[in-house]
Motif scaffolding. Structure first.
Motif, short mmCIF file in Angstrom:
data_model
loop_
_atom_site.label_atom_id
_atom_site.label_comp_id
_atom_site.label_asym_id
_atom_site.label_seq_id
_atom_site.Cartn_x
_atom_site.Cartn_y
_atom_site.Cartn_z
N ILE A 196 0.86 -1.18 0.00
CA ILE A 196 0.00 0.00 0.00
C ILE A 196 0.90 1.24 0.00
O ILE A 196 1.88 1.29 0.74
CB ILE A 196 -0.91 0.03 1.25
N CYS A 197 0.55 2.22 -0.84
CA CYS A 197 1.33 3.46 -0.93
C CYS A 197 0.54 4.58 -0.24
O CYS A 197 -0.69 4.53 -0.19
CB CYS A 197 1.52 3.80 -2.40
N GLY A 198 1.25 5.60 0.23
CA GLY A 198 0.59 6.77 0.81
C GLY A 198 -0.47 7.33 -0.14
O GLY A 198 -1.54 7.78 0.29
N SER A 199 -0.19 7.29 -1.45
CA SER A 199 -1.17 7.87 -2.38
C SER A 199 -2.44 7.03 -2.45
O SER A 199 -3.50 7.54 -2.80
CB SER A 199 -0.56 8.08 -3.77
N ASP A 200 -2.37 5.74 -2.10
CA ASP A 200 -3.59 4.92 -2.07
C ASP A 200 -4.60 5.48 -1.06
O ASP A 200 -5.81 5.33 -1.24
CB ASP A 200 -3.27 3.46 -1.73
N GLY A 256 -3.77 0.13 -6.15
CA GLY A 256 -2.39 -0.35 -6.00
C GLY A 256 -1.56 -0.15 -7.25
O GLY A 256 -2.05 -0.30 -8.38
N HIS A 257 -0.30 0.26 -7.05
CA HIS A 257 0.60 0.44 -8.20
C HIS A 257 2.00 -0.08 -7.91
O HIS A 257 2.96 0.31 -8.54
CB HIS A 257 0.62 1.91 -8.61
N GLU A 258 2.10 -0.95 -6.89
CA GLU A 258 3.38 -1.55 -6.56
C GLU A 258 3.17 -3.05 -6.47
O GLU A 258 2.16 -3.49 -5.92
CB GLU A 258 3.87 -1.02 -5.20
N GLY A 259 4.13 -3.82 -6.94
CA GLY A 259 3.98 -5.27 -6.82
C GLY A 259 5.09 -6.04 -7.50
O GLY A 259 5.87 -5.50 -8.28
N SER A 297 9.32 -0.78 -6.82
CA SER A 297 8.16 -0.44 -7.66
C SER A 297 7.92 1.06 -7.66
O SER A 297 7.58 1.64 -8.68
CB SER A 297 6.90 -1.10 -7.11
N ASP A 298 8.08 1.68 -6.49
CA ASP A 298 7.69 3.09 -6.37
C ASP A 298 8.58 3.87 -5.41
O ASP A 298 9.29 4.80 -5.84
CB ASP A 298 6.22 3.15 -5.92
N ILE A 299 8.63 3.49 -4.13
CA ILE A 299 9.22 4.44 -3.17
C ILE A 299 10.70 4.69 -3.38
O ILE A 299 11.15 5.82 -3.19
CB ILE A 299 8.91 4.12 -1.68
ZN LIG Z 1 2.89 5.33 -4.81
#
Ligand SMILES: [Zn+2]
Ligand SMILES: [Zn+2]
Length: 364
Positions: A38-42, A68-71, A161-163
């Motif tokens: 889970i990302c902060g933007s979620d 979700g956009h990380e995985g 994936s993102d951070i």
């Molecule tokens: Zn994100």
């Protein structure tokens, strides 16, 4: 069918059964989810901050949009035009879906890829179904997936994936952090702590970490912050202005002030922390106008950088992780099964009590 976390309407998310994704374009890959997070933007999606997602959710009715956009995925099916991946490959799903050949991709601004069918690079869990599901469709797979190297814990690779790319590209790289330079990081959520890790790998003279939460400050100290400051207890500006000058003739203030919150207060603090010839590197997502002290900053030769992540640093970051120069594992604080994702959202939302940084979700 499969299970997925879906966004229904502002304030409403639901873990439910939906149809499994299918190959829609010849450049797609379908993968079975290995890990997601889970990302902060979620949390912003959850409260309904993105009109595109709200419109899509409305169109989809009770089925909603998968967030979700990380995985990480294990590739199951590849479209006829996919050249770089085959079934069985374990891959990092980049939060940016980019084609690699449009104007923006060629200019290194994959954040605004013109060929992914969306308004920006980050379409997963925003303009199309995302990664908090048992199966994921990855568009433009050849240029949006990265093979997982062997021998590295998979949950560490999930941070790519993102951070890690977000904090590194917008905070550390755009901020010009280098060996011997001086750095302040304002805001120690997942992004601020990831910025700390990737800045530390470049051996700056010192890093000052600033946050209102003492637990996060303690973690920052463990991850290598040289100084930690809680503005509730101490004025960060007077602290920074008194730090030893590491080069002859230099004025006080840091070379790079990295903003990782996205609020007027923290951005204004960065304007006060930065020294002559320095850079304010904004990573935070802003929703309100911020005062810019042009009357003071112009003569200081300050640069301000900002943007949306391009993820073109992923190969470089992956190499650092493989070489042992960067270890993302301390960012992981919690583990849940994918079926507990609704509970995981609550824990992530209440980070001040749960002390959650990154939550790893594993399909049941
Ligand atoms: Zn994100
Ligand atoms: Zn493109």
């Amino acid at each position: 069918m499969m299970k997925a976390l879906t966004y229904i309407e502002p304030g409403v998310i639901k873990y439910q059964t939906v149809e499994k994704p299918k190959l829609l374009e010849p450049t797609d890959v379908i993968g079975k989810t290995v890990l997601t997070t889970i990302c902060g933007s979620d949390l912003h999606f959850w409260r309904g901050a993105f009109p595109e997602t709200n419109a899509l959710a409305k169109k989809n009715g009770t089925r909603g949009v998968i967030l979700g956009h990380e995985g990480l995925i294990k590739v199951e099916k590849v479209g006829p035009e996919v050249k770089n991946f085959k079934p069985g490959d374990i891959c990092i799903v980049s939060c940016v879906s980019s084609c690699g050949h449009c104007y923006y991709c060629e200019e290194g601004c994959e954040a605004h890829c013109a060929e992914n069918g969306g308004d920006c690079g980050c379409i997963l869990g925003h303009e199309i179904d995302g990664t908090q599901a048992e199966y994921i469709r990855v568009p433009l797979a050849d240029t949006s997936l990265y093979k997982c190297p062997e021998g590295i814990p998979l949950e560490s690779l999930l941070m790519l994936s993102d951070i890690l790319p977000t904090s590194y590209e917008l905070g550390v790289r755009d901020g010009g952090v280098k060996e011997g330079s001086t750095v302040a990081i304002v805001g120690l959520g997942p992004i601020g702590l990831a910025a700390l890790l990737s800045a530390k790998a470049l051996k700056p003279a010192y890093i000052v970490a600033i946050d209102l939460d003492d637990t996060r400050l303690e973690l920052a100290k463990k991850l290598g912050a040289d100084y930690t400051i809680n503005p509730k207890k101490e004025d960060p500006v007077s602290f920074v202005m008194k730090l030893p000058i590491n080069r002859k003739g230099k004025q006080p203030g840091v070379d790079t002030a990295i903003e990782c919150v996205g609020s007027p207060t923290t951005f204004e603090l960065c304007q006060k922390l930065v020294g002559m010839n320095g850079i304010i590197a904004n990573v935070g997502v802003h929703s309100k106008p911020t005062n810019l002290e042009m009357e003071r900053l112009w003569i200081m030769n300050i640069k301000i950088t900002t943007g949306l992540v391009n993820t073109n640093s992923t190969p470089e970051l992956l190499k650092k992780v493989v070489d042992g120069d960067l270890d993302p594992s301390p960012l992981i604080t919690h583990h849940f099964k994918l079926s507990e994702v609704e509970k995981a959202y609550e824990v992530f939302k209440n980070a001040s009590e749960s002390h959650a940084i990154k939550i790893v979700l594993t399909p049941d």
